[in-house]
Write an enzyme that holds these catalytic residues in place. Sequence first.
Site, PDB file in Angstrom:
ATOM      1  N   HIS A  53     -18.879 -67.185  40.968  1.00 34.89           N
ATOM      2  CA  HIS A  53     -17.619 -67.918  40.841  1.00 34.89           C
ATOM      3  C   HIS A  53     -17.593 -68.621  39.487  1.00 34.89           C
ATOM      4  CE1 HIS A  53     -16.577 -68.308  45.406  1.00 34.89           C
ATOM      5  NE2 HIS A  53     -16.993 -67.087  45.092  1.00 34.89           N
ATOM      6  N   GLU A  55     -17.195 -71.747  38.518  1.00 38.52           N
ATOM      7  CA  GLU A  55     -18.003 -72.957  38.378  1.00 38.52           C
ATOM      8  C   GLU A  55     -19.491 -72.619  38.288  1.00 38.52           C
ATOM      9  OE1 GLU A  55     -14.301 -74.114  40.753  1.00 38.52           O
ATOM     10  OE2 GLU A  55     -15.676 -72.418  40.679  1.00 38.52           O
TER      11      GLU A  55
END
Length: 156
Positions: A53, A55
Site C-alpha cells: 500500500h 503508506e
Amino acid sequence: MNKENFMQEAVNAALKGMQNNEGGPFGCVIVKDGKIIGKGNNKVTSTNDPTAHAEVTAIRDACKNLDSFQLDGCIIYTSCEPCPMCLGAIYWARPDKVYYGSSQADAANIGFDDEFIYKEIPLPYNKRSIPFEQLSPEIAIKPFEAWTKKIDKTEY
C-alpha cells in the site's frame, strides 16, 4: 512547501502510480524538516504484494533513506485515510503526525471498503471469516524466551 503542497505531492504519487498501472489510487509522502524523505504509491497489483500500500511503500522508502526503523520527527501525508494495515504500520513507525486527504467513506464509494476488517477484529478467532487457531504455544514461546535473555538486542 506548506501542508497543501505536501498533500499535492501525495496525490501526484497516487496519480503517477495509477498512470503506470502499478496499483490503486493511493499515494503518500513522508516529510522531515520540511523535505520529502520518503515517497510511495500503491503497488499491490504490479508487485503481487498485498502489503504494498502507499503508506507502507512510503514508510519503507523513508526508513531506508533515514537508515532508521522509526520515523521520529516525521509527518506523513497520505492521499486517503489509512486502512487498518497501514494504520498499524504507521503506529509502529511512530511519526509525529498524519495528514490524510480522502476519507474511508470516499474509498469505500469506489470499491476500497475496509469496514469488513474492522468488523473482524473483535470477533472470536473461530468466528472470523478466516479462522485463527493457536497451535503449539509451548514450541512457539522459545524465540520469546531467547529474546528476553539476548544481551545485544536492539529494543524497539
